[in-house]
Design a protein around this motif. Sequence first.
Motif, PDB file in Angstrom:
ATOM      1  N   VAL A   8      -3.626   3.941   3.491  1.00  0.00           N
ATOM      2  CA  VAL A   8      -4.299   4.493   2.308  1.00  0.00           C
ATOM      3  C   VAL A   8      -5.454   5.395   2.713  1.00  0.00           C
ATOM      4  CG1 VAL A   8      -5.547   3.947   0.184  1.00  0.00           C
ATOM      5  CG2 VAL A   8      -3.650   2.486   0.927  1.00  0.00           C
ATOM      6  N   GLU A   9      -6.306   4.899   3.604  1.00  0.00           N
ATOM      7  CA  GLU A   9      -7.492   5.656   3.992  1.00  0.00           C
ATOM      8  C   GLU A   9      -7.222   6.651   5.117  1.00  0.00           C
ATOM      9  OE1 GLU A   9     -10.302   2.637   4.961  1.00  0.00           O
ATOM     10  OE2 GLU A   9     -10.155   1.665   3.001  1.00  0.00           O
ATOM     11  N   ARG A  38      -4.252  -1.208   4.879  1.00  0.00           N
ATOM     12  CA  ARG A  38      -4.861  -0.278   3.927  1.00  0.00           C
ATOM     13  C   ARG A  38      -5.644   0.811   4.655  1.00  0.00           C
ATOM     14  NH1 ARG A  38      -9.220   0.985   0.672  1.00  0.00           N
ATOM     15  NH2 ARG A  38      -8.629   1.429  -1.496  1.00  0.00           N
ATOM     16  N   ALA A  39      -6.360   0.434   5.709  1.00  0.00           N
ATOM     17  CA  ALA A  39      -7.146   1.411   6.452  1.00  0.00           C
ATOM     18  C   ALA A  39      -6.265   2.536   6.979  1.00  0.00           C
ATOM     19  CB  ALA A  39      -7.880   0.729   7.610  1.00  0.00           C
ATOM     20  N   ARG A  75     -11.902  -7.304  -3.054  1.00  0.00           N
ATOM     21  CA  ARG A  75     -11.066  -6.284  -3.694  1.00  0.00           C
ATOM     22  C   ARG A  75     -10.123  -6.882  -4.729  1.00  0.00           C
ATOM     23  NH1 ARG A  75      -9.202  -1.213  -3.349  1.00  0.00           N
ATOM     24  NH2 ARG A  75      -7.047  -0.885  -3.989  1.00  0.00           N
ATOM     25  N   ARG A  85      -7.052   6.085   8.321  1.00  0.00           N
ATOM     26  CA  ARG A  85      -7.869   5.807   9.504  1.00  0.00           C
ATOM     27  C   ARG A  85      -6.987   5.191  10.592  1.00  0.00           C
ATOM     28  NH1 ARG A  85     -11.873   1.940   6.764  1.00  0.00           N
ATOM     29  NH2 ARG A  85     -12.583   1.592   8.916  1.00  0.00           N
ATOM     30  N   TRP A 142       0.806  -1.215   0.000  1.00  0.00           N
ATOM     31  CA  TRP A 142       0.000   0.000   0.000  1.00  0.00           C
ATOM     32  C   TRP A 142       0.844   1.272   0.000  1.00  0.00           C
ATOM     33  CZ3 TRP A 142      -4.385  -1.776  -1.412  1.00  0.00           C
ATOM     34  CH2 TRP A 142      -4.973  -2.895  -0.825  1.00  0.00           C
TER      35      TRP A 142
END
Length: 353
Positions: A302-303, A298-299, A261, A305, A22
């Motif tokens: 990328v996001e 990823r959270a 995904r 969070r 990521w």
Amino acid sequence: MRTALTRLVGVRYPIVQTGMGWVAGPRLVSAVASAGGLGILASATMSLPELRSAVREVRSRTGAPFGVNLRADAGDAASRARLLIDEGVRVASFALAPSPSLIATLKDAGVVVIPSVGAVRHAVKVAGWGADAVIVQGGEGGGHTGDVATTLLLPSVVDAVDIPVVAAGGFFDGRGLVAALAYGAAGVAMGTRFLLTAESTVPAAVKEAYLAHGLDGTVVTTRVDGLPHRVLRTELVASLESSRLRGLASAVRNAARFRRRTGLTWPALLRDGHALRRGRSLSWAQVLMAANTPMLLRAGLVEGRTDTGVLAAGQVVGAIDDLPTCAELVDRIMKEADDIVAHLPRESNVPEG
């Protein structure tokens, strides 16, 4: 600075950017390659079409050599290796030991094979199978890691194999590069240091969260995916450490999300899980937790969070306080290294007698 690594892969400087899931996308990889280091594209979270597109994007951004990191235990590892060959990728790196046949296939096509290892016996094994070089990560490193410090693991591996050894775990500046070379390494590999650069696509707020941590700001936990994993200390990690049920419930949900995904089928996920379990004392519950990792990372990465995501990090995060461009970082490391070498004592300070 010419070393066995620069000669092997054709880069200007003995600096490697590791294949962080990521994080190590086309923008970061091409920036590192253009700066004279070896950028490595992370492919484990990509489908085959996404990987082909990413490889071509890197090539459109730079003409310098770069690599791709592959999961040796993935069910489609052979197809991914063929993609690298077809696309003319210079280097294939692996987080787990690739099979002798996969190494031979890549080498026969002119691809340089560089597995990452965390133990002397693993380095000896892949060297015997024909690997061109190895990246050796000490326990200071982020993500999946061991418990032996780089300062002990590195010279042990250098003494045990006759192929170039790249040092990872705790490196961020020119002092570390010179120290690694003094131990016999052919270069250094850095993950966290390149994550914290201008070209890294990690959200700005997450980068600031990294910079706010000190040398004691990471923890090694097995509650993310069943294997020792060095990550930032966060409330989520503390929660996973204290509640097994929460970890398993999250694993089930995230396994389903990752399957959707990537387009993987449940049988394919189970095959990958079986490969992960083989040779390790993992329960099937821990294998299920392994499916947790991509979506938790990823959270966070990328996001952005940080409350529901996991942030892999090496202990070196506590020694980093800026976000340079990759070109600025590589140039600074090389200038520091050259200056240190130029000012090393040329005569012994020990009195004669």
